[in-house]
Enzyme design. Structure first.
Site, PDB file in Angstrom:
ATOM      1  N   LEU A  11       0.865  -1.172   0.000  1.00 40.28           N
ATOM      2  CA  LEU A  11       0.000   0.000   0.000  1.00 40.28           C
ATOM      3  C   LEU A  11       0.906   1.229   0.000  1.00 40.28           C
ATOM      4  O   LEU A  11       1.786   1.357   0.857  1.00 40.28           O
ATOM      5  CB  LEU A  11      -0.898   0.002   1.231  1.00 40.28           C
ATOM      6  CG  LEU A  11      -1.961  -1.092   1.287  1.00 40.28           C
ATOM      7  CD1 LEU A  11      -2.643  -1.088   2.651  1.00 40.28           C
ATOM      8  CD2 LEU A  11      -2.985  -0.905   0.184  1.00 40.28           C
ATOM      9  N   ARG A 215      18.329  10.694 -19.863  1.00 41.88           N
ATOM     10  CA  ARG A 215      19.223  10.252 -20.934  1.00 41.88           C
ATOM     11  C   ARG A 215      18.756   8.944 -21.569  1.00 41.88           C
ATOM     12  O   ARG A 215      19.465   8.373 -22.403  1.00 41.88           O
ATOM     13  CB  ARG A 215      20.645  10.115 -20.413  1.00 41.88           C
ATOM     14  CG  ARG A 215      21.253  11.453 -20.010  1.00 41.88           C
ATOM     15  CD  ARG A 215      22.747  11.363 -19.770  1.00 41.88           C
ATOM     16  NE  ARG A 215      23.061  10.564 -18.593  1.00 41.88           N
ATOM     17  CZ  ARG A 215      23.721   9.413 -18.612  1.00 41.88           C
ATOM     18  NH1 ARG A 215      24.110   8.888 -19.767  1.00 41.88           N
ATOM     19  NH2 ARG A 215      23.982   8.775 -17.490  1.00 41.88           N
ATOM     20  N   GLY A 242      10.272   3.472 -13.506  1.00 38.95           N
ATOM     21  CA  GLY A 242      11.147   2.324 -13.729  1.00 38.95           C
ATOM     22  C   GLY A 242      10.378   1.024 -13.833  1.00 38.95           C
ATOM     23  O   GLY A 242      10.722   0.147 -14.640  1.00 38.95           O
ATOM     24  N   ASP A 243       9.324   0.867 -13.032  1.00 34.27           N
ATOM     25  CA  ASP A 243       8.514  -0.348 -13.094  1.00 34.27           C
ATOM     26  C   ASP A 243       7.739  -0.439 -14.406  1.00 34.27           C
ATOM     27  O   ASP A 243       7.589  -1.529 -14.979  1.00 34.27           O
ATOM     28  CB  ASP A 243       7.536  -0.392 -11.916  1.00 34.27           C
ATOM     29  CG  ASP A 243       8.242  -0.507 -10.583  1.00 34.27           C
ATOM     30  OD1 ASP A 243       9.333  -1.094 -10.543  1.00 34.27           O
ATOM     31  OD2 ASP A 243       7.694   0.004  -9.588  1.00 34.27           O
ATOM     32  N   ARG A 276       1.648  11.323 -15.147  1.00 33.47           N
ATOM     33  CA  ARG A 276       0.444  10.979 -14.395  1.00 33.47           C
ATOM     34  C   ARG A 276       0.783  10.733 -12.930  1.00 33.47           C
ATOM     35  O   ARG A 276       1.912  10.356 -12.605  1.00 33.47           O
ATOM     36  CB  ARG A 276      -0.197   9.711 -14.975  1.00 33.47           C
ATOM     37  CG  ARG A 276      -0.594   9.833 -16.433  1.00 33.47           C
ATOM     38  CD  ARG A 276      -1.031   8.486 -16.996  1.00 33.47           C
ATOM     39  NE  ARG A 276      -1.553   8.616 -18.355  1.00 33.47           N
ATOM     40  CZ  ARG A 276      -1.950   7.585 -19.098  1.00 33.47           C
ATOM     41  NH1 ARG A 276      -1.893   6.354 -18.614  1.00 33.47           N
ATOM     42  NH2 ARG A 276      -2.418   7.789 -20.318  1.00 33.47           N
TER      43      ARG A 276
END
Length: 299
Positions: A11, A215, A242-243, A276
């Site tokens: 969470l 980059r 990154g995910d 977002r």
């Protein structure tokens, strides 16, 4: 190829602040939101939105039902998801006025995964299937060993990075996804040329992806280095960029797309996500990515 994500479920309590707290400082947050997250959950949502069937395994403790509903809504298979009486893992996230974040994680039920459960899940997969791992559950090392014995392809995004990574059998991986700080810490090398050489000498069969923020990203294997730029979007929240990149990149690899195309799709998806709010909620669908007309960052 079936794709199994054996990952965390947290969470996320996200606080909007003008600047990150300093030691000893107390301040009021401008806003607070609660999202479903965890790197494992985020990557399962990204994989599903990228158009790949994904099975999620992990332990969400007392919050399992809400995670189960959300994963199912986006098309992930939750037959292996565990619940129980434990407190679910959670994260305290500060997002500043520039969209940057800092994150404090409590593992909770993510660290209550035993080897018998791992074996029961992996027994449902076979040689050639993919397993996706992060570093937010307690049995990552064991899963690598057991998945390798079964001939599965293994993708590791070892974040949050700590010293346990140096004891993991990286030679058994198919893909390793790192950010720029992590790749330098792992290799002990300060330049791109040096860490490319380090990986090729020690892990010649490993495919390494390095995310480089503004980059872009870089792909390394024994034969080639492929660079791809980031895309210009308005940065609102970088929490799960990154995910999202990892999920879309691995989905492309599972679908057999060329590396260049996979890097482009994953980079666009990450670019959309930072425009977002939220973690998994910020991930676009594959249709949104393919329709997006974004300009590469010019450095």
């Amino acid at each position: 190829m079936k794709v199994l994500n054996f990952g965390s479920l947290n969470l996320d309590y996200v606080y909007s602040v003008d600047n990150f707290l300093r030691p000893g400082e107390t301040k009021s947050a401008m806003d607070r939101n609660t999202f479903l997250g965890g790197k494992g959950f985020n990557q399962s949502i990204a994989l599903a939105k990228a158009g790949i069937p994904v099975y999620h395994a992990g332990n969400a403790g007392e919050s399992a039902e809400v995670f189960r509903r959300e994963l199912e809504q986006h098309g992930a298979d939750v037959r292996f998801l565990k619940g129980g009486d434990e407190v679910c893992g959670h994260a305290m996230i500060q997002v500043d006025s520039r969209g940057q974040n800092c994150i404090l994680i409590f593992h909770g039920s993510n660290y209550n995964i035993d080897e018998a459960y791992v074996d029961s899940v992996l027994d449902q997969f076979e040689s050639g299937d993919m397993v996706v791992l992060q570093n937010e559950i307690n049995t990552t090392h064991y899963i690598i060993e057991e998945a390798y014995k079964r001939g599965m392809k293994i993708a590791l995004n070892p974040s949050p990075y700590d010293e346990t990574i140096h004891r993991m059998p990286l030679e058994k991986l198919s893909w390793l996804v790192l950010n720029e700080v992590e790749v330098k810490d792992l290799s002990g090398q300060d330049t791109e040329e040096a860490y490319v050489r380090w990986f090729r000498e020690r892990f010649p069969d490993l495919r390494v992806v390095v995310t480089l923020g503004r980059r872009g990203a870089m792909y390394i294997d024994r034969d080639q280095v492929i660079r791809h730029p980031a895309y210009n979007t308005t940065i609102v929240d970088t929490t799960a960029a990154g995910d999202v990149f990892t999920g879309f990149f691995l989905a492309g690899q599972a679908q057999g797309r060329a590396v260049e195309e996979t890097m482009q799709i994953a980079s666009k998806a990450a670019g959309i996500s930072v425009s977002r709010h939220g973690a998994a909620a910020s991930a676009p669908t594959i249709d949104e990515v393919m329709a997006a007309e974004l300009e590469p960052v010019q450095l």
